[in-house]
Write a protein that holds these residues in place. Structure first.
Motif, short mmCIF file in Angstrom:
data_model
loop_
_atom_site.label_atom_id
_atom_site.label_comp_id
_atom_site.label_asym_id
_atom_site.label_seq_id
_atom_site.Cartn_x
_atom_site.Cartn_y
_atom_site.Cartn_z
N ARG A 63 0.83 -1.22 0.00
CA ARG A 63 0.00 0.00 0.00
C ARG A 63 0.86 1.26 0.00
O ARG A 63 0.58 2.22 -0.72
N ASP A 64 1.89 1.26 0.82
CA ASP A 64 2.71 2.46 0.95
C ASP A 64 3.52 2.72 -0.33
O ASP A 64 3.61 3.86 -0.79
N VAL A 65 4.08 1.66 -0.90
CA VAL A 65 4.83 1.82 -2.15
C VAL A 65 3.91 2.32 -3.26
O VAL A 65 4.26 3.24 -4.01
N LYS A 66 2.72 1.77 -3.35
CA LYS A 66 1.79 2.19 -4.41
C LYS A 66 1.35 3.64 -4.19
O LYS A 66 1.20 4.41 -5.16
N ALA A 67 1.15 4.04 -2.93
CA ALA A 67 0.73 5.42 -2.66
C ALA A 67 1.81 6.42 -3.06
O ALA A 67 1.52 7.52 -3.53
N LEU A 68 3.09 6.03 -2.89
CA LEU A 68 4.19 6.95 -3.18
C LEU A 68 4.65 6.90 -4.64
O LEU A 68 5.21 7.89 -5.14
N THR A 69 4.44 5.79 -5.32
CA THR A 69 4.99 5.63 -6.66
C THR A 69 3.95 5.43 -7.75
O THR A 69 4.25 5.57 -8.93
N GLY A 70 2.73 5.07 -7.34
CA GLY A 70 1.69 4.78 -8.33
C GLY A 70 1.67 3.35 -8.80
O GLY A 70 0.77 2.95 -9.55
N LEU A 71 2.64 2.55 -8.37
CA LEU A 71 2.74 1.15 -8.78
C LEU A 71 3.06 0.28 -7.59
O LEU A 71 3.76 0.70 -6.66
N PRO A 72 2.59 -0.98 -7.59
CA PRO A 72 2.96 -1.89 -6.50
C PRO A 72 4.41 -2.34 -6.64
O PRO A 72 4.98 -2.27 -7.74
N PRO A 73 5.03 -2.79 -5.56
CA PRO A 73 6.45 -3.15 -5.62
C PRO A 73 6.77 -4.25 -6.63
O PRO A 73 7.84 -4.22 -7.25
N LYS A 74 5.88 -5.20 -6.82
CA LYS A 74 6.17 -6.28 -7.77
C LYS A 74 6.36 -5.75 -9.18
O LYS A 74 7.17 -6.26 -9.95
N ILE A 75 5.62 -4.70 -9.54
CA ILE A 75 5.77 -4.11 -10.86
C ILE A 75 7.06 -3.27 -10.93
O ILE A 75 7.80 -3.32 -11.92
#
Length: 235
Positions: free
Chosen positions: A220-232
């Motif tokens: 959730r935090d990575v997606k909120a900061l980058t727009g993408l989930p960590p796996k991507i």
């Protein structure tokens, strides 16, 4: 004419903690993740400043666009620029808008006349930055890196160790980093987590060793900061 595209390259800069980087654009869109840093960069024949980001910066550049940049360590660019980091949050601006036209033009002319523009940028920035690292900024960064800010009471703990109120600490962080202390903690630890994930470590393990509640919290935090989930991001 075929444009030779050079890969991204990076080495230590003359300024402590900074990096000198170069790149030639492949063309199309790109994504820059927030990392708490600020850059002074030469894009073709002009100097720009990239402020700290609260989210991924996306843009595009024609194939063959050449870049050279100094990536300052978090908190160190305001001393060079003479402007608080908060004033450049999520911004990309010409250096001439921050300095006098004559001052920025003189710097640009010295860089453009050099045989190696990237090395000249590194040398000129180091020559102009003569202030030592701010002790409070260094202490805040050390506190983030040791995990002092993790958890709900982190800000009050840090403020107590340096004799400031939470409001004073927040203001000093905005000036140095562009972020409040909790946002600084989120951004820096996200990058630590992504570095671990790029080694192939399972995300659940990454979350555990970097202080996230669980893998879902990390995602959730990575997606909120980058727009993408960590796996991507790491694929």
């Amino acid at each position: 004419m075929t444009v030779a595209v050079e890969p991204y390259r990076e080495r230590a800069a003359r300024i402590a903690g900074a990096a000198l980087w170069t790149r030639t654009a492949e063309g199309g869109e790109f994504r820059i993740l927030p990392d708490g840093c600020m850059d002074v960069l030469l894009m073709d024949d002009e100097l720009y400043v990239a402020g700290p980001d609260t989210h991924a910066w996306t843009g595009s550049a024609p194939r063959g666009t050449r870049y050279a940049g100094i990536r300052f360590a978090p908190g160190s660019a305001p001393a060079f620029l003479g402007i608080p980091a908060r004033d450049l949050l999520n911004e990309r601006v010409p250096l001439a808008e921050l300095w006098s036209p004559n001052r920025s033009r003189r710097l640009l002319d010295r860089i453009r006349s050099a045989p190696d523009r990237a090395d000249a940028l590194d040398l000129e920035v180091a020559r102009l930055l003569d202030e030592p690292a701010d002790r409070l900024t260094t202490h805040i960064l050390d506190s983030v890196r040791t995990g002092l800010l993790r958890g709900t009471a982190g800000v009050s703990r840090l403020a107590g160790t340096i004799g400031l109120s939470e409001r004073q600490l927040h203001r000093r962080c905005l000036d140095a980093f562009g972020y409040g202390p909790k946002m600084l903690d989120r951004v820096l630890w996200m990058n630590v987590a992504l570095d671990h994930a790029r080694t192939g470590l399972p995300l659940a393990d990454v979350a555990m060793i970097t202080g996230y509640a669980d893998q879902a919290h990390l995602t959730r935090d990575v997606k909120a900061l980058t727009g993408l989930p960590p796996k991507i991001l790491i694929s």
